[in-house]
Motif scaffolding. Sequence first.
Motif, PDB file in Angstrom:
ATOM      1  N   MET A  89       0.840  -1.175   0.000  1.00  0.00           N
ATOM      2  CA  MET A  89       0.000   0.000   0.000  1.00  0.00           C
ATOM      3  C   MET A  89       0.883   1.235   0.000  1.00  0.00           C
ATOM      4  O   MET A  89       0.894   2.019   0.909  1.00  0.00           O
ATOM      5  CB  MET A  89      -0.930  -0.050   1.225  1.00  0.00           C
ATOM      6  N   SER A  90       1.678   1.431  -1.040  1.00  0.00           N
ATOM      7  CA  SER A  90       2.498   2.620  -1.193  1.00  0.00           C
ATOM      8  C   SER A  90       1.746   3.636  -2.023  1.00  0.00           C
ATOM      9  O   SER A  90       0.913   3.283  -2.831  1.00  0.00           O
ATOM     10  CB  SER A  90       3.820   2.296  -1.879  1.00  0.00           C
ATOM     11  N   ALA A  91       2.092   4.896  -1.833  1.00  0.00           N
ATOM     12  CA  ALA A  91       1.439   5.937  -2.604  1.00  0.00           C
ATOM     13  C   ALA A  91       2.348   7.128  -2.741  1.00  0.00           C
ATOM     14  O   ALA A  91       3.254   7.331  -1.957  1.00  0.00           O
ATOM     15  CB  ALA A  91       0.138   6.360  -1.925  1.00  0.00           C
ATOM     16  N   THR A  92       2.077   7.903  -3.753  1.00  0.00           N
ATOM     17  CA  THR A  92       2.786   9.159  -3.942  1.00  0.00           C
ATOM     18  C   THR A  92       1.740  10.255  -3.937  1.00  0.00           C
ATOM     19  O   THR A  92       0.767  10.175  -4.670  1.00  0.00           O
ATOM     20  CB  THR A  92       3.552   9.150  -5.270  1.00  0.00           C
ATOM     21  N   ALA A  93       1.939  11.261  -3.112  1.00  0.00           N
ATOM     22  CA  ALA A  93       0.968  12.342  -2.986  1.00  0.00           C
ATOM     23  C   ALA A  93       1.274  13.454  -3.967  1.00  0.00           C
ATOM     24  O   ALA A  93       2.384  13.586  -4.460  1.00  0.00           O
ATOM     25  CB  ALA A  93       0.984  12.892  -1.564  1.00  0.00           C
TER      26      ALA A  93
ATOM     27  N   ARG B  69       9.675  10.016   3.381  1.00  0.00           N
ATOM     28  CA  ARG B  69       9.043   8.699   3.442  1.00  0.00           C
ATOM     29  C   ARG B  69       8.559   8.454   4.872  1.00  0.00           C
ATOM     30  O   ARG B  69       9.275   8.746   5.818  1.00  0.00           O
ATOM     31  CB  ARG B  69      10.033   7.600   3.058  1.00  0.00           C
ATOM     32  N   ILE B  70       7.365   7.914   4.976  1.00  0.00           N
ATOM     33  CA  ILE B  70       6.848   7.464   6.259  1.00  0.00           C
ATOM     34  C   ILE B  70       6.634   5.963   6.114  1.00  0.00           C
ATOM     35  O   ILE B  70       5.940   5.515   5.202  1.00  0.00           O
ATOM     36  CB  ILE B  70       5.548   8.186   6.658  1.00  0.00           C
ATOM     37  N   VAL B  71       7.271   5.205   7.007  1.00  0.00           N
ATOM     38  CA  VAL B  71       7.231   3.746   6.919  1.00  0.00           C
ATOM     39  C   VAL B  71       6.543   3.179   8.159  1.00  0.00           C
ATOM     40  O   VAL B  71       6.964   3.442   9.284  1.00  0.00           O
ATOM     41  CB  VAL B  71       8.659   3.167   6.785  1.00  0.00           C
ATOM     42  N   PHE B  72       5.498   2.388   7.911  1.00  0.00           N
ATOM     43  CA  PHE B  72       4.765   1.724   8.977  1.00  0.00           C
ATOM     44  C   PHE B  72       5.229   0.275   9.072  1.00  0.00           C
ATOM     45  O   PHE B  72       5.622  -0.322   8.071  1.00  0.00           O
ATOM     46  CB  PHE B  72       3.258   1.782   8.705  1.00  0.00           C
ATOM     47  N   PRO B  73       5.166  -0.319  10.255  1.00  0.00           N
ATOM     48  CA  PRO B  73       5.649  -1.699  10.428  1.00  0.00           C
ATOM     49  C   PRO B  73       4.825  -2.719   9.640  1.00  0.00           C
ATOM     50  O   PRO B  73       3.644  -2.504   9.362  1.00  0.00           O
ATOM     51  CB  PRO B  73       5.543  -1.929  11.931  1.00  0.00           C
ATOM     52  N   ALA B  74       5.472  -3.834   9.311  1.00  0.00           N
ATOM     53  CA  ALA B  74       4.864  -4.892   8.500  1.00  0.00           C
ATOM     54  C   ALA B  74       3.601  -5.470   9.129  1.00  0.00           C
ATOM     55  O   ALA B  74       2.679  -5.868   8.420  1.00  0.00           O
ATOM     56  CB  ALA B  74       5.885  -6.001   8.258  1.00  0.00           C
ATOM     57  N   ASP B  75       3.524  -5.483  10.467  1.00  0.00           N
ATOM     58  CA  ASP B  75       2.354  -6.107  11.097  1.00  0.00           C
ATOM     59  C   ASP B  75       1.060  -5.315  10.887  1.00  0.00           C
ATOM     60  O   ASP B  75      -0.018  -5.808  11.169  1.00  0.00           O
ATOM     61  CB  ASP B  75       2.597  -6.377  12.588  1.00  0.00           C
ATOM     62  N   LEU B  76       1.154  -4.108  10.345  1.00  0.00           N
ATOM     63  CA  LEU B  76      -0.041  -3.322  10.046  1.00  0.00           C
ATOM     64  C   LEU B  76      -0.542  -3.560   8.632  1.00  0.00           C
ATOM     65  O   LEU B  76      -1.610  -3.091   8.267  1.00  0.00           O
ATOM     66  CB  LEU B  76       0.241  -1.827  10.232  1.00  0.00           C
ATOM     67  N   SER B  77       0.239  -4.242   7.821  1.00  0.00           N
ATOM     68  CA  SER B  77      -0.087  -4.442   6.420  1.00  0.00           C
ATOM     69  C   SER B  77      -0.689  -5.823   6.189  1.00  0.00           C
ATOM     70  O   SER B  77      -0.197  -6.818   6.719  1.00  0.00           O
ATOM     71  CB  SER B  77       1.194  -4.303   5.593  1.00  0.00           C
TER      72      SER B  77
ATOM     73  N   GLU C 117      -0.344  -7.507   3.615  1.00  0.00           N
ATOM     74  CA  GLU C 117       0.665  -8.265   2.890  1.00  0.00           C
ATOM     75  C   GLU C 117       1.812  -8.723   3.791  1.00  0.00           C
ATOM     76  O   GLU C 117       2.660  -9.497   3.378  1.00  0.00           O
ATOM     77  CB  GLU C 117       1.256  -7.425   1.736  1.00  0.00           C
ATOM     78  N   GLY C 118       1.884  -8.186   5.012  1.00  0.00           N
ATOM     79  CA  GLY C 118       2.959  -8.540   5.933  1.00  0.00           C
ATOM     80  C   GLY C 118       4.285  -7.911   5.577  1.00  0.00           C
ATOM     81  O   GLY C 118       5.340  -8.418   5.952  1.00  0.00           O
ATOM     82  N   THR C 119       4.262  -6.789   4.861  1.00  0.00           N
ATOM     83  CA  THR C 119       5.485  -6.070   4.489  1.00  0.00           C
ATOM     84  C   THR C 119       5.405  -4.641   5.008  1.00  0.00           C
ATOM     85  O   THR C 119       4.321  -4.136   5.299  1.00  0.00           O
ATOM     86  CB  THR C 119       5.656  -6.024   2.950  1.00  0.00           C
ATOM     87  N   ASP C 120       6.578  -4.002   5.125  1.00  0.00           N
ATOM     88  CA  ASP C 120       6.585  -2.599   5.519  1.00  0.00           C
ATOM     89  C   ASP C 120       5.714  -1.806   4.555  1.00  0.00           C
ATOM     90  O   ASP C 120       5.692  -2.071   3.354  1.00  0.00           O
ATOM     91  CB  ASP C 120       8.008  -2.027   5.507  1.00  0.00           C
TER      92      ASP C 120
END
Length: 144
Positions: free
Chosen positions: A1-5, A61-69, A71-74
Amino acid sequence: MSATAENPPATATATAIAPTSSSTTPPVEERVRARVITDDPLYRTIPVALRYAPAEPLAVRIVFPADLSPEGTDNEWVFPLALLEAGLQAPTGTGDVRVWPCGRVQAVVEFHSPEGVAVIQFDIAALRRFLRRTYAPVAVTRRA
């Protein structure tokens, strides 16, 4: 779930950042705690990494931990540094990422994706500390 604003609208006090040699300037990373805002009266605190690379002087860049995704990825979001900076002063953003101050000590960053919307609250002091560290490796000028 990456995005560019999208880029935030230009303001009278826009910040110009001059690129420097990325080979001599280290990247900036700030680990902070943020709060996930939901309908539940209790909030969940999560670890978040704020990242800046001199090779991309206009991006953050703002990176959230994998456990929130799912897909299990950052989960990494990339958007203009100027959007984060402007959002600490007034509501800004029209694309996937929106930022606004929430009182005197908090800021909200809202992330839009096809999967839904995430609303995350940060301490403004942590975001300002991160922004100051991004200015150290580059020349910053203010225009009136």
